[in-house]
Design a protein around this motif. Sequence first.
Motif, PDB file in Angstrom:
ATOM      1  N   ASN A   1       0.825  -1.198   0.000  1.00 26.07           N
ATOM      2  CA  ASN A   1       0.000   0.000   0.000  1.00 26.07           C
ATOM      3  C   ASN A   1       0.860   1.248   0.000  1.00 26.07           C
ATOM      4  O   ASN A   1       2.064   1.201   0.244  1.00 26.07           O
ATOM      5  CB  ASN A   1      -0.962   0.008   1.182  1.00 26.07           C
ATOM      6  CG  ASN A   1      -0.269   0.267   2.499  1.00 26.07           C
ATOM      7  OD1 ASN A   1       0.844  -0.180   2.721  1.00 26.07           O
ATOM      8  ND2 ASN A   1      -0.924   0.991   3.388  1.00 26.07           N
TER       9      ASN A   1
ATOM     10  N   LEU B   1      -2.095   8.699  -9.291  1.00 23.24           N
ATOM     11  CA  LEU B   1      -2.629   7.347  -9.098  1.00 23.24           C
ATOM     12  C   LEU B   1      -1.754   6.293  -9.775  1.00 23.24           C
ATOM     13  O   LEU B   1      -1.568   5.203  -9.230  1.00 23.24           O
ATOM     14  CB  LEU B   1      -4.067   7.260  -9.614  1.00 23.24           C
ATOM     15  CG  LEU B   1      -5.102   7.902  -8.697  1.00 23.24           C
ATOM     16  CD1 LEU B   1      -6.468   7.930  -9.372  1.00 23.24           C
ATOM     17  CD2 LEU B   1      -5.173   7.177  -7.372  1.00 23.24           C
TER      18      LEU B   1
ATOM     19  N   SER C   1       1.200   5.793  -7.530  1.00 21.16           N
ATOM     20  CA  SER C   1       0.763   5.092  -6.325  1.00 21.16           C
ATOM     21  C   SER C   1       0.552   3.611  -6.595  1.00 21.16           C
ATOM     22  O   SER C   1       0.963   2.758  -5.806  1.00 21.16           O
ATOM     23  CB  SER C   1      -0.539   5.701  -5.799  1.00 21.16           C
ATOM     24  OG  SER C   1      -0.351   7.044  -5.442  1.00 21.16           O
ATOM     25  N   ARG C   2      -0.079   3.295  -7.723  1.00 24.78           N
ATOM     26  CA  ARG C   2      -0.327   1.893  -8.079  1.00 24.78           C
ATOM     27  C   ARG C   2       0.992   1.153  -8.276  1.00 24.78           C
ATOM     28  O   ARG C   2       1.167   0.024  -7.801  1.00 24.78           O
ATOM     29  CB  ARG C   2      -1.193   1.836  -9.344  1.00 24.78           C
ATOM     30  CG  ARG C   2      -1.723   0.481  -9.671  1.00 24.78           C
ATOM     31  CD  ARG C   2      -2.775   0.490 -10.786  1.00 24.78           C
ATOM     32  NE  ARG C   2      -2.491   1.384 -11.884  1.00 24.78           N
ATOM     33  CZ  ARG C   2      -3.113   2.551 -12.107  1.00 24.78           C
ATOM     34  NH1 ARG C   2      -4.066   2.965 -11.305  1.00 24.78           N
ATOM     35  NH2 ARG C   2      -2.785   3.299 -13.148  1.00 24.78           N
TER      36      ARG C   2
ATOM     37  N   THR D   1      -8.923   1.569  -3.336  1.00 19.89           N
ATOM     38  CA  THR D   1      -8.551   2.892  -2.861  1.00 19.89           C
ATOM     39  C   THR D   1      -9.515   3.317  -1.767  1.00 19.89           C
ATOM     40  O   THR D   1     -10.663   2.894  -1.738  1.00 19.89           O
ATOM     41  CB  THR D   1      -8.589   3.955  -3.978  1.00 19.89           C
ATOM     42  OG1 THR D   1      -9.910   4.018  -4.511  1.00 19.89           O
ATOM     43  CG2 THR D   1      -7.604   3.647  -5.068  1.00 19.89           C
TER      44      THR D   1
ATOM     45  N   LEU E   1      -3.865   3.719  -1.596  1.00 23.43           N
ATOM     46  CA  LEU E   1      -4.021   2.738  -2.651  1.00 23.43           C
ATOM     47  C   LEU E   1      -3.484   1.426  -2.091  1.00 23.43           C
ATOM     48  O   LEU E   1      -2.352   1.371  -1.614  1.00 23.43           O
ATOM     49  CB  LEU E   1      -3.266   3.122  -3.919  1.00 23.43           C
ATOM     50  CG  LEU E   1      -3.720   2.273  -5.106  1.00 23.43           C
ATOM     51  CD1 LEU E   1      -3.960   3.136  -6.320  1.00 23.43           C
ATOM     52  CD2 LEU E   1      -2.775   1.163  -5.377  1.00 23.43           C
TER      53      LEU E   1
END
Length: 110
Positions: A24, A54, A57-58, A84, A94
């Motif tokens: 995460n 995003l 983050s992923r 999320t 995330l």
Amino acid sequence: MIITNIETVPGKTIVKHLGMVQGNTVRAKHVGKDILAGFKNVFGGELKSYTDLLTESREEATQRMEAQASAIGANAVINVRYSTSSVAAGAAELFVYGTAVVVEDANSGS
């Protein structure tokens, strides 16, 4: 490391199930980018700065899950899912999780 969102790896046989692994990251929005995003909301269009945030983050959460899987001896993670959630004003988490396994070639046994 093989990472897939299905329950099997085509051409491979699961020989060992190692359990759930996860990764995460929590990210906060940038105030300047938030103001620009507000304009996009009025006029329409992609919020590119948030798309980039995003995506980063992923990738970071996936790398953390992969490192956890590798540390326990997995060479694949199957049935991967992303989620999320908002954790504070202007910040979101995330979360990625899946099942760590050891796979071998279906035909050769390795």
